[in-house]
Write an enzyme that holds these catalytic residues in place. Sequence first.
Site, PDB file in Angstrom:
ATOM      1  N   GLY A  62     -80.164 -32.726  27.380  1.00  0.00           N
ATOM      2  CA  GLY A  62     -80.128 -31.325  27.816  1.00  0.00           C
ATOM      3  C   GLY A  62     -81.494 -30.687  27.694  1.00  0.00           C
ATOM      4  O   GLY A  62     -81.631 -29.531  27.286  1.00  0.00           O
ATOM      5  N   ALA A  63     -82.538 -31.455  28.088  1.00  0.00           N
ATOM      6  CA  ALA A  63     -83.919 -30.969  27.921  1.00  0.00           C
ATOM      7  C   ALA A  63     -84.409 -30.181  29.127  1.00  0.00           C
ATOM      8  O   ALA A  63     -85.530 -29.689  29.134  1.00  0.00           O
ATOM      9  CB  ALA A  63     -84.841 -32.161  27.668  1.00  0.00           C
ATOM     10  N   SER A  64     -83.576 -30.062  30.155  1.00  0.00           N
ATOM     11  CA  SER A  64     -84.051 -29.415  31.385  1.00  0.00           C
ATOM     12  C   SER A  64     -83.969 -27.888  31.333  1.00  0.00           C
ATOM     13  O   SER A  64     -84.691 -27.206  32.065  1.00  0.00           O
ATOM     14  CB  SER A  64     -83.259 -29.945  32.591  1.00  0.00           C
ATOM     15  OG  SER A  64     -81.882 -29.991  32.308  1.00  0.00           O
TER      16      SER A  64
ATOM     17  N   TYR B 195     -63.825 -25.619  26.341  1.00  0.00           N
ATOM     18  CA  TYR B 195     -65.084 -25.693  25.575  1.00  0.00           C
ATOM     19  C   TYR B 195     -64.788 -25.884  24.094  1.00  0.00           C
ATOM     20  O   TYR B 195     -65.349 -26.758  23.431  1.00  0.00           O
ATOM     21  CB  TYR B 195     -65.883 -24.408  25.809  1.00  0.00           C
ATOM     22  CG  TYR B 195     -67.225 -24.373  25.104  1.00  0.00           C
ATOM     23  CD1 TYR B 195     -68.233 -25.273  25.429  1.00  0.00           C
ATOM     24  CD2 TYR B 195     -67.496 -23.417  24.118  1.00  0.00           C
ATOM     25  CE1 TYR B 195     -69.473 -25.230  24.791  1.00  0.00           C
ATOM     26  CE2 TYR B 195     -68.727 -23.362  23.480  1.00  0.00           C
ATOM     27  CZ  TYR B 195     -69.715 -24.268  23.823  1.00  0.00           C
ATOM     28  OH  TYR B 195     -70.943 -24.226  23.188  1.00  0.00           O
TER      29      TYR B 195
ATOM     30  N   ILE C 100     -81.946 -24.348  25.378  1.00  0.00           N
ATOM     31  CA  ILE C 100     -82.375 -24.745  24.027  1.00  0.00           C
ATOM     32  C   ILE C 100     -83.180 -26.049  24.074  1.00  0.00           C
ATOM     33  O   ILE C 100     -84.244 -26.155  23.459  1.00  0.00           O
ATOM     34  CB  ILE C 100     -81.125 -24.904  23.126  1.00  0.00           C
ATOM     35  CG1 ILE C 100     -80.453 -23.536  22.914  1.00  0.00           C
ATOM     36  CG2 ILE C 100     -81.482 -25.541  21.794  1.00  0.00           C
ATOM     37  CD1 ILE C 100     -79.036 -23.589  22.372  1.00  0.00           C
TER      38      ILE C 100
HETATM   39  N1  LIG Z   1     -75.891 -20.703  24.738  1.00  0.00           N
HETATM   40  C1  LIG Z   1     -75.049 -20.468  23.738  1.00  0.00           C
HETATM   41  O1  LIG Z   1     -74.588 -19.337  23.506  1.00  0.00           O
HETATM   42  C2  LIG Z   1     -74.639 -21.601  22.813  1.00  0.00           C
HETATM   43  C3  LIG Z   1     -73.950 -21.273  21.645  1.00  0.00           C
HETATM   44  C4  LIG Z   1     -73.556 -22.299  20.802  1.00  0.00           C
HETATM   45  C5  LIG Z   1     -73.866 -23.607  21.083  1.00  0.00           C
HETATM   46  N2  LIG Z   1     -74.532 -23.901  22.228  1.00  0.00           N
HETATM   47  C6  LIG Z   1     -74.804 -25.312  22.517  1.00  0.00           C
HETATM   48  O2  LIG Z   1     -76.176 -25.492  22.780  1.00  0.00           O
HETATM   49  C7  LIG Z   1     -76.366 -26.624  23.629  1.00  0.00           C
HETATM   50  C8  LIG Z   1     -77.368 -26.288  24.733  1.00  0.00           C
HETATM   51  O3  LIG Z   1     -76.848 -25.236  25.513  1.00  0.00           O
HETATM   52  P1  LIG Z   1     -77.765 -24.150  26.256  1.00  0.00           P
HETATM   53  O4  LIG Z   1     -77.308 -22.820  25.802  1.00  0.00           O
HETATM   54  O5  LIG Z   1     -79.195 -24.500  26.132  1.00  0.00           O
HETATM   55  O6  LIG Z   1     -77.224 -24.337  27.740  1.00  0.00           O
HETATM   56  P2  LIG Z   1     -77.996 -24.608  29.114  1.00  0.00           P
HETATM   57  O7  LIG Z   1     -79.174 -23.732  29.227  1.00  0.00           O
HETATM   58  O8  LIG Z   1     -76.942 -24.547  30.157  1.00  0.00           O
HETATM   59  O9  LIG Z   1     -78.502 -26.107  28.948  1.00  0.00           O
HETATM   60  C9  LIG Z   1     -77.588 -27.174  28.899  1.00  0.00           C
HETATM   61  C10 LIG Z   1     -78.356 -28.466  29.051  1.00  0.00           C
HETATM   62  O10 LIG Z   1     -77.420 -29.551  29.068  1.00  0.00           O
HETATM   63  C11 LIG Z   1     -77.673 -30.348  30.233  1.00  0.00           C
HETATM   64  N3  LIG Z   1     -76.442 -30.925  30.754  1.00  0.00           N
HETATM   65  C12 LIG Z   1     -75.293 -30.281  31.038  1.00  0.00           C
HETATM   66  N4  LIG Z   1     -74.405 -31.127  31.582  1.00  0.00           N
HETATM   67  C13 LIG Z   1     -75.016 -32.346  31.623  1.00  0.00           C
HETATM   68  C14 LIG Z   1     -74.616 -33.622  32.072  1.00  0.00           C
HETATM   69  N5  LIG Z   1     -73.408 -33.837  32.607  1.00  0.00           N
HETATM   70  N6  LIG Z   1     -75.486 -34.648  31.964  1.00  0.00           N
HETATM   71  C15 LIG Z   1     -76.711 -34.453  31.449  1.00  0.00           C
HETATM   72  N7  LIG Z   1     -77.153 -33.266  30.993  1.00  0.00           N
HETATM   73  C16 LIG Z   1     -76.317 -32.222  31.081  1.00  0.00           C
HETATM   74  C17 LIG Z   1     -78.271 -29.363  31.222  1.00  0.00           C
HETATM   75  O11 LIG Z   1     -79.093 -30.021  32.179  1.00  0.00           O
HETATM   76  P3  LIG Z   1     -78.724 -30.241  33.721  1.00  0.00           P
HETATM   77  O12 LIG Z   1     -77.973 -29.047  34.213  1.00  0.00           O
HETATM   78  O13 LIG Z   1     -80.048 -30.479  34.344  1.00  0.00           O
HETATM   79  O14 LIG Z   1     -77.882 -31.462  33.673  1.00  0.00           O
HETATM   80  C18 LIG Z   1     -79.148 -28.511  30.332  1.00  0.00           C
HETATM   81  O15 LIG Z   1     -80.399 -29.116  30.126  1.00  0.00           O
HETATM   82  C19 LIG Z   1     -74.969 -26.999  24.153  1.00  0.00           C
HETATM   83  O16 LIG Z   1     -74.494 -28.125  23.460  1.00  0.00           O
HETATM   84  C20 LIG Z   1     -74.119 -25.786  23.792  1.00  0.00           C
HETATM   85  O17 LIG Z   1     -72.759 -26.121  23.579  1.00  0.00           O
HETATM   86  C21 LIG Z   1     -74.950 -22.933  23.098  1.00  0.00           C
END
Ligand SMILES: NC(=O)c1ccc[n+]([C@@H]2O[C@H](COP(=O)([O-])OP(=O)(O)OC[C@H]3O[C@@H](n4cnc5c(N)ncnc54)[C@H](OP(=O)(O)O)[C@@H]3O)[C@@H](O)[C@H]2O)c1
Length: 284
Positions: free
Chosen positions: A40-42, A183, A45
């Site tokens: 999820g580096a794209s 989720y 977080i």
């Molecule tokens: N944002 C919040 O409020 C929050 C709160 C608690 C926990 N978290 C956790 O934090 C982590 C990161 O979330 P974020 O908030 O940074 O969300 P984000 O901005 O949507 O980033 C999610 C990342 O996961 C990658 N991803 C999603 N589906 C994928 C797949 N099928 N294969 C490969 N890569 C995939 C996405 O890349 P691509 O789209 O390029 O695939 C993206 O790089 C998650 O595990 C989330 O559950 C987030």
Amino acid sequence: MPQNTQQKYSLIEHLLFPPTRLNASKLKNQLNGKVVLITGASYGIGENLSRLLAHTNAHLILVGRTTEKLIEVQKSIQNEGGSAEIFPVDLRNDDEIQSLIRHLNALPRLDVFVNNAGKSIRRPLVESLDRYHDFSRTMAINYEAPVKLMLALLPQLQKSQGHVINISAINVLMAPAPYWAAYQASKTAFDQWFRSATPEIEHLKINTSIIYLPLVKTRMIAPTSSYDKMPAMTPEHVAKIIGKCIVNKKRIHKPWWSFFGELGSVLFRRTWARMARNRIKSSR
Ligand SMILES: NC(=O)c1ccc[n+]([C@@H]2O[C@H](COP(=O)([O-])OP(=O)(O)OC[C@H]3O[C@@H](n4cnc5c(N)ncnc54)[C@H](OP(=O)(O)O)[C@@H]3O)[C@@H](O)[C@H]2O)c1
């Protein structure tokens, strides 16, 4: 390295999310010559963590689906003097994840695995009757993918006496909320898997950390308009917390106030369930 991750915070956010003091030189020492896998580096977080680690001598393996975005992150890391390769892959697809695993197992070393890729869905059940795929897809990315990666990477991580960091959500520690079944179930499933496996993983001399996050201002929460005015961390700040965790190997990180939420979830379970029922009634 980003200096002040809190500039964008309101007063209440300053109180809820106090500054994280990350010792950049300790992080650099810790990661000198190491290989770090970030799923999820794209975006969000993972992207911010990758940019933070650009200032170390680690080699980063950046995983996500969006190739153009991964290339952009890789280039910015290289421009900062860092080292990174990209591996575009849909982690829900078994063939694709197996090719990633083959690639990782062929590496001379792997030291840190940040399990961060994830997907959230908020949808009422009555709108999900023909959408079983919402449940299977969230399980595939939030539960099955990290389990597959963990099983495949344990020997590598054991060899390097490495570190696994799981990016979780404080929701899994508290009473569940309606509309979030897909989720909530998938994040809780991996949290339970990881906590259950932790003594066995640590017996292999692999460090483990779980970071329980509150809301974070990324594209993940953008579709939920009710979150617009709620306190949320910045992804830059979360990246610093992960960086600090890499240095101090803290087993569990959660916001200082999550204890009250966890206690309230137990003490006021029925009140919470009644409030949830009332919310559903009033939204009809
Ligand atoms: N944002 C919040 O409020 C929050 C709160 C608690 C926990 N978290 C956790 O934090 C982590 C990161 O979330 P974020 O908030 O940074 O969300 P984000 O901005 O949507 O980033 C999610 C990342 O996961 C990658 N991803 C999603 N589906 C994928 C797949 N099928 N294969 C490969 N890569 C995939 C996405 O890349 P691509 O789209 O390029 O695939 C993206 O790089 C998650 O595990 C989330 O559950 C987030």
